[in-house]
Design a protein around this motif. Structure first.
Motif, PDB file in Angstrom:
ATOM      1  N   ILE A  14       0.845  -1.194   0.000  1.00 41.37           N
ATOM      2  CA  ILE A  14       0.000   0.000   0.000  1.00 41.37           C
ATOM      3  C   ILE A  14       0.879   1.242   0.000  1.00 41.37           C
ATOM      4  CG2 ILE A  14      -1.759   1.281   1.273  1.00 41.37           C
ATOM      5  CD1 ILE A  14      -2.728  -1.376   2.416  1.00 41.37           C
ATOM      6  N   THR A  15       0.530   2.195  -0.849  1.00 41.05           N
ATOM      7  CA  THR A  15       1.220   3.483  -0.900  1.00 41.05           C
ATOM      8  C   THR A  15       0.248   4.577  -0.476  1.00 41.05           C
ATOM      9  OG1 THR A  15       2.641   2.738  -2.720  1.00 41.05           O
ATOM     10  CG2 THR A  15       2.476   5.107  -2.354  1.00 41.05           C
ATOM     11  N   VAL A  16       0.655   5.353   0.532  1.00 43.59           N
ATOM     12  CA  VAL A  16      -0.179   6.443   1.046  1.00 43.59           C
ATOM     13  C   VAL A  16       0.501   7.764   0.704  1.00 43.59           C
ATOM     14  CG1 VAL A  16      -1.232   7.468   3.086  1.00 43.59           C
ATOM     15  CG2 VAL A  16      -0.992   4.985   2.931  1.00 43.59           C
ATOM     16  N   SER A  17      -0.235   8.650   0.076  1.00 42.30           N
ATOM     17  CA  SER A  17       0.276   9.973  -0.276  1.00 42.30           C
ATOM     18  C   SER A  17      -0.867  10.970  -0.088  1.00 42.30           C
ATOM     19  CB  SER A  17       0.782   9.978  -1.723  1.00 42.30           C
ATOM     20  OG  SER A  17      -0.222   9.562  -2.621  1.00 42.30           O
ATOM     21  N   PRO A  18      -0.585  12.267  -0.115  1.00 41.27           N
ATOM     22  CA  PRO A  18      -1.655  13.243   0.095  1.00 41.27           C
ATOM     23  C   PRO A  18      -2.841  13.029  -0.844  1.00 41.27           C
ATOM     24  CG  PRO A  18       0.466  14.328   0.200  1.00 41.27           C
ATOM     25  CD  PRO A  18       0.740  12.918  -0.234  1.00 41.27           C
ATOM     26  N   GLY A  19      -4.008  12.802  -0.240  1.00 38.17           N
ATOM     27  CA  GLY A  19      -5.232  12.649  -1.012  1.00 38.17           C
ATOM     28  C   GLY A  19      -5.400  11.313  -1.687  1.00 38.17           C
ATOM     29  N   VAL A  28      -8.056   4.752  -3.530  1.00 42.20           N
ATOM     30  CA  VAL A  28      -9.096   5.420  -2.747  1.00 42.20           C
ATOM     31  C   VAL A  28      -8.630   6.854  -2.547  1.00 42.20           C
ATOM     32  CG1 VAL A  28     -10.333   5.517  -0.566  1.00 42.20           C
ATOM     33  CG2 VAL A  28      -9.804   3.296  -1.602  1.00 42.20           C
ATOM     34  N   ARG A  29      -9.441   7.798  -3.007  1.00 42.48           N
ATOM     35  CA  ARG A  29      -9.081   9.211  -2.913  1.00 42.48           C
ATOM     36  C   ARG A  29      -9.842   9.876  -1.761  1.00 42.48           C
ATOM     37  NH1 ARG A  29      -6.062  10.374  -7.319  1.00 42.48           N
ATOM     38  NH2 ARG A  29      -6.328   9.031  -9.148  1.00 42.48           N
ATOM     39  N   VAL A  30      -9.148  10.792  -1.109  1.00 44.37           N
ATOM     40  CA  VAL A  30      -9.732  11.555  -0.005  1.00 44.37           C
ATOM     41  C   VAL A  30      -9.385  13.027  -0.236  1.00 44.37           C
ATOM     42  CG1 VAL A  30      -9.842  11.865   2.493  1.00 44.37           C
ATOM     43  CG2 VAL A  30      -9.357   9.607   1.537  1.00 44.37           C
ATOM     44  N   GLU A  31     -10.351  13.897  -0.038  1.00 42.28           N
ATOM     45  CA  GLU A  31     -10.103  15.323  -0.258  1.00 42.28           C
ATOM     46  C   GLU A  31      -9.074  15.859   0.727  1.00 42.28           C
ATOM     47  OE1 GLU A  31     -12.566  19.578  -0.516  1.00 42.28           O
ATOM     48  OE2 GLU A  31     -13.590  17.700  -0.027  1.00 42.28           O
ATOM     49  N   GLN A  32      -8.087  16.597   0.218  1.00 40.93           N
ATOM     50  CA  GLN A  32      -7.077  17.193   1.076  1.00 40.93           C
ATOM     51  C   GLN A  32      -7.614  18.469   1.732  1.00 40.93           C
ATOM     52  OE1 GLN A  32      -2.990  17.274  -0.544  1.00 40.93           O
ATOM     53  NE2 GLN A  32      -3.844  16.365  -2.407  1.00 40.93           N
ATOM     54  N   LEU A  33      -7.081  18.764   2.895  1.00 36.89           N
ATOM     55  CA  LEU A  33      -7.450  20.002   3.572  1.00 36.89           C
ATOM     56  C   LEU A  33      -6.790  21.199   2.883  1.00 36.89           C
ATOM     57  CD1 LEU A  33      -7.044  18.930   7.315  1.00 36.89           C
ATOM     58  CD2 LEU A  33      -9.124  18.924   5.934  1.00 36.89           C
ATOM     59  N   LEU A  88      -3.563   0.253   9.145  1.00 38.62           N
ATOM     60  CA  LEU A  88      -2.512   1.266   9.129  1.00 38.62           C
ATOM     61  C   LEU A  88      -2.863   2.427  10.058  1.00 38.62           C
ATOM     62  CD1 LEU A  88      -1.721   1.476   5.293  1.00 38.62           C
ATOM     63  CD2 LEU A  88      -0.579   0.089   7.032  1.00 38.62           C
ATOM     64  N   LEU A  89      -4.126   2.829  10.046  1.00 36.99           N
ATOM     65  CA  LEU A  89      -4.568   3.924  10.905  1.00 36.99           C
ATOM     66  C   LEU A  89      -4.475   3.535  12.368  1.00 36.99           C
ATOM     67  CD1 LEU A  89      -7.686   5.122   8.896  1.00 36.99           C
ATOM     68  CD2 LEU A  89      -5.469   6.226   9.008  1.00 36.99           C
ATOM     69  N   ASP A  90      -4.807   2.288  12.698  1.00 41.70           N
ATOM     70  CA  ASP A  90      -4.670   1.827  14.081  1.00 41.70           C
ATOM     71  C   ASP A  90      -3.243   2.022  14.577  1.00 41.70           C
ATOM     72  OD1 ASP A  90      -7.275   1.057  14.387  1.00 41.70           O
ATOM     73  OD2 ASP A  90      -6.932  -1.080  14.090  1.00 41.70           O
ATOM     74  N   ALA A  91      -2.288   1.665  13.728  1.00 40.80           N
ATOM     75  CA  ALA A  91      -0.882   1.707  14.136  1.00 40.80           C
ATOM     76  C   ALA A  91      -0.320   3.117  14.145  1.00 40.80           C
ATOM     77  CB  ALA A  91      -0.044   0.815  13.214  1.00 40.80           C
ATOM     78  N   ASP A  92      -0.842   4.006  13.297  1.00 43.26           N
ATOM     79  CA  ASP A  92      -0.231   5.342  13.170  1.00 43.26           C
ATOM     80  C   ASP A  92      -1.264   6.349  12.665  1.00 43.26           C
ATOM     81  OD1 ASP A  92       1.319   7.551  12.817  1.00 43.26           O
ATOM     82  OD2 ASP A  92       2.757   6.626  11.449  1.00 43.26           O
ATOM     83  N   PRO A  93      -1.805   7.200  13.531  1.00 41.64           N
ATOM     84  CA  PRO A  93      -2.801   8.191  13.085  1.00 41.64           C
ATOM     85  C   PRO A  93      -2.220   9.222  12.130  1.00 41.64           C
ATOM     86  CG  PRO A  93      -2.189   8.577  15.382  1.00 41.64           C
ATOM     87  CD  PRO A  93      -1.593   7.263  14.984  1.00 41.64           C
ATOM     88  N   PHE A  94      -0.879   9.349  12.062  1.00 40.04           N
ATOM     89  CA  PHE A  94      -0.284  10.271  11.105  1.00 40.04           C
ATOM     90  C   PHE A  94      -0.583   9.843   9.660  1.00 40.04           C
ATOM     91  CE2 PHE A  94       2.412  11.645  14.675  1.00 40.04           C
ATOM     92  CZ  PHE A  94       2.310  13.016  14.515  1.00 40.04           C
ATOM     93  N   VAL A  95      -0.957   8.555   9.463  1.00 40.43           N
ATOM     94  CA  VAL A  95      -1.377   8.118   8.126  1.00 40.43           C
ATOM     95  C   VAL A  95      -2.606   8.906   7.688  1.00 40.43           C
ATOM     96  CG1 VAL A  95      -2.293   6.162   6.798  1.00 40.43           C
ATOM     97  CG2 VAL A  95      -0.352   5.826   8.346  1.00 40.43           C
ATOM     98  N   LEU A  96      -3.539   9.127   8.612  1.00 36.30           N
ATOM     99  CA  LEU A  96      -4.738   9.897   8.294  1.00 36.30           C
ATOM    100  C   LEU A  96      -4.378  11.338   7.941  1.00 36.30           C
ATOM    101  CD1 LEU A  96      -7.821  10.234   8.185  1.00 36.30           C
ATOM    102  CD2 LEU A  96      -7.764  10.693  10.644  1.00 36.30           C
ATOM    103  N   LEU A  97      -3.460  11.920   8.700  1.00 37.25           N
ATOM    104  CA  LEU A  97      -3.054  13.298   8.418  1.00 37.25           C
ATOM    105  C   LEU A  97      -2.342  13.398   7.074  1.00 37.25           C
ATOM    106  CD1 LEU A  97      -1.822  14.354  11.969  1.00 37.25           C
ATOM    107  CD2 LEU A  97      -4.037  14.780  10.900  1.00 37.25           C
ATOM    108  N   LEU A  98      -1.569  12.376   6.718  1.00 39.53           N
ATOM    109  CA  LEU A  98      -0.895  12.382   5.421  1.00 39.53           C
ATOM    110  C   LEU A  98      -1.914  12.316   4.293  1.00 39.53           C
ATOM    111  CD1 LEU A  98       1.573  12.284   3.603  1.00 39.53           C
ATOM    112  CD2 LEU A  98       1.741   9.825   4.058  1.00 39.53           C
ATOM    113  N   VAL A  99      -2.931  11.485   4.444  1.00 41.35           N
ATOM    114  CA  VAL A  99      -3.972  11.406   3.415  1.00 41.35           C
ATOM    115  C   VAL A  99      -4.668  12.759   3.269  1.00 41.35           C
ATOM    116  CG1 VAL A  99      -6.163  10.326   2.783  1.00 41.35           C
ATOM    117  CG2 VAL A  99      -4.336   8.942   3.722  1.00 41.35           C
TER     118      VAL A  99
END
Length: 375
Positions: A57-62, A76-81, A156-167
Motif C-alpha cells: 500500500i502506498t499512502v500519499s496526500p489525497g 481510494v481518494r480523499v479530499e485534502q485540507l 494502518l490507521l490503528d498503528a499510526d494516526p499520522f497516516v490519516l493526516l498524510l492522506v
C-alpha cells in the motif's frame, strides 16, 4: 511536499482477525461501509483483506493505492485540507501541549478531532468522503478490491494516526516543522542524549545462564482436587520449553496432538499412543510425520537414495525394493523418507509397521544393519 509512505502487503490473517481496533480506524471503516450499496461486495472485500489479496500500500496526500487481486489497480481518494484548514488545525494542536504528545504516542485524542471539527476542519471521513477507483470490471462503489484496500487501511490507521493526516495532505515531519515555527514547546522526551550514549561505548553482556543444569522436579504436596502428577509433568514441560527458548531463541511449532505425544514420550505417560511415542523418541516431529503421513518426495531425492542403496551393497546384489511414495519395503524392513531428508526404519509387528530405530541420511546404512541383525 510530502513524500509518499509505502507499507508492505499484509499477510493472510488468522481466523477471527478484526478490522480497526482504534476509534478513528472504526470511523474510517464506517465511512466506507455507509457509502456502500452492496453488502456482498463488502463481504468479498473483507475476505480479500484478511486473505492477503492486496499488494503493498502506498499512502500519499489525497490518495491511497495498491494493486489488488488479478493485478487490478485500486485507488481510494480523499479530499485534502486547504491551507486555511491546516492553519486552523494547527491552532487546535498548539492550544494544548498534550495533543502533539498524544499523536507522537500514536494516539488520536477525541478532543482534538472534536475541536478541529468545531473549527470546520474535518479530519475523519464521513459518508461520501472516500472516492474509490479500480481497474476491475465491477461497477460497485466500492468494488471488493477498493473495499479490501479500505479495510486494510484501517490497520494502518490503528498503528499510526499520522497516516490519516498524510492522506489529508500533511505528514508527520511537515506537521512538526509547522508547530516548531509557531514556537510550540517541543514534547519532552526522556532518555540520554545521543552523543553521550555513543560515548559510553558498548557495555559487556552478562554471561549466559547455564543450560546443562539438570531439571529438578518440584516437591509437590498432595492437595484436594489437584492432580500432583499432572502438575509435575506440566512443570517439566515448561522447563523444557524455557530451555529450548534459551538455546535456540525460538520454540518448535507443535500442534496440540504433537505436544501430547511429546509429553507422553518424555514422561512415560500411558496415553494409548504406543507407535506415536516410539516414533517421537526416535525422530521427534519428523518421526511422527513419517509414521502417520505418506507423501511423494521429489524424483531427484529418490534417485539419489537409490544410488546410495546400490552403492552401499558394493558388489553384492541389493535387496529387492517395493516402493510406494515415500515408503520402500525390503522384506521385513520398511524405510520411510521424511520431509527432513532422512530415512526412518520400520519393522513389522502383528501386521503393523512400527518405528525401529533412529533415522539415517543414507538408506543403505539402515538396510545393511537390518540384514546383519537378522543373520
Amino acid at each position: 511536499m510530502n513524500a509518499a509512505r509505502g507499507f508492505p502487503a499484509f499477510p493472510p490473517q488468522r481466523a477471527g482477525a478484526r478490522f480497526a481496533t482504534s476509534w478513528w480506524g472504526r470511523a474510517w471503516v464506517k465511512a466506507m461501509e455507509d457509502t456502500s450499496l452492496d453488502q456482498v461486495l463488502l463481504r468479498k472485500g473483507r475476505a480479500y483483506a484478511k486473505t492477503g489479496q492486496v499488494g503493498p500500500i502506498t499512502v500519499s496526500p489525497g490518495r491511497i493505492a495498491a494493486v489488488a487481486e488479478s493485478d487490478y489497480d485500486t485507488v481510494v481518494r480523499v479530499e485534502q485540507l486547504t491551507d486555511a484548514a491546516w492553519e486552523r488545525f494547527l491552532d487546535q494542536v498548539a492550544a494544548k501541549a498534550g495533543h502533539i504528545a498524544a499523536l507522537l504516542d500514536r494516539d488520536m485524542p477525541h478532543d482534538l478531532v472534536e475541536a478541529a471539527a468545531d473549527a470546520a476542519v474535518p479530519l475523519l471521513p464521513t459518508v461520501g468522503d472516500l472516492e474509490p477507483e479500480c481497474s476491475c470490471p465491477d461497477w460497485g462503489h466500492p468494488c471488493q478490491h477498493a473495499a479490501a484496500l479500505c479495510y486494510q487501511t484501517s490497520w494502518l490507521l490503528d498503528a499510526d494516526p499520522f497516516v490519516l493526516l498524510l492522506v489529508r495532505g500533511r505528514g508527520q515531519r511537515e506537521l512538526i516543522e509547522a508547530l516548531q515555527q509557531r514556537d510550540t514547546p517541543a514534547p519532552v522526551l526522556s532518555g540520554v542524549p545521543a552523543g553521550a550514549a555513543f560515548a559510553m561505548g558498548v557495555p559487556p553482556l552478562p554471561e549466559p545462564p547455564p543450560y546443562d543444569v539438570p531439571y529438578t522436579p518440584p516437591a509437590l504436596e498432595p492437595a484436594p482436587g489437584v492432580d500432583v502428577t499432572a502438575l509435575g509433568v506440566l512443570a517439566a514441560s515448561a522447563a523444557w520449553r524455557a530451555r529450548e527458548l534459551l538455546l535456540r531463541g525460538r520454540l518448535p511449532e507443535l500442534t496440540e496432538y504433537q505436544d501430547r505425544v511429546r509429553l507422553a514420550a518424555d514422561h512415560d505417560l500411558d496415553l494409548g499412543l504406543g507407535a506415536a511415542v516410539q516414533a517421537w523418541r526416535y525422530g521427534g516431529a519428523g518421526g511422527l510425520d513419517v509414521l502417520e503421513t505418506a507423501w511423494t518426495p521429489p524424483r531427484q531425492d529418490l534417485a539419489r537414495a537409490q544410488a546410495l542403496l546400490e552403492a552401499g551393497w558394493e558388489d553384492e546384489q541389493p535387496p529387492h525394493v517395493e516402493s510406494w511414495r515415500n515408503r520402500w519395503t525390503l522384506g521385513p524392513l520398511q524405510l520411510r523418507y521424511g520431509r527432513d531428508g532422512r530415512w526412518y526404519p520400520f519393522t513389522e509387528h502383528d501386521g503393523r509397521w512400527w518405528p525401529a530405530g533412529p533415522p539415517e541420511r543414507d538408506p543403505s546404512a539402515l538396510a545393511r544393519y537390518e540384514a546383519t541383525e537378522m543373520t
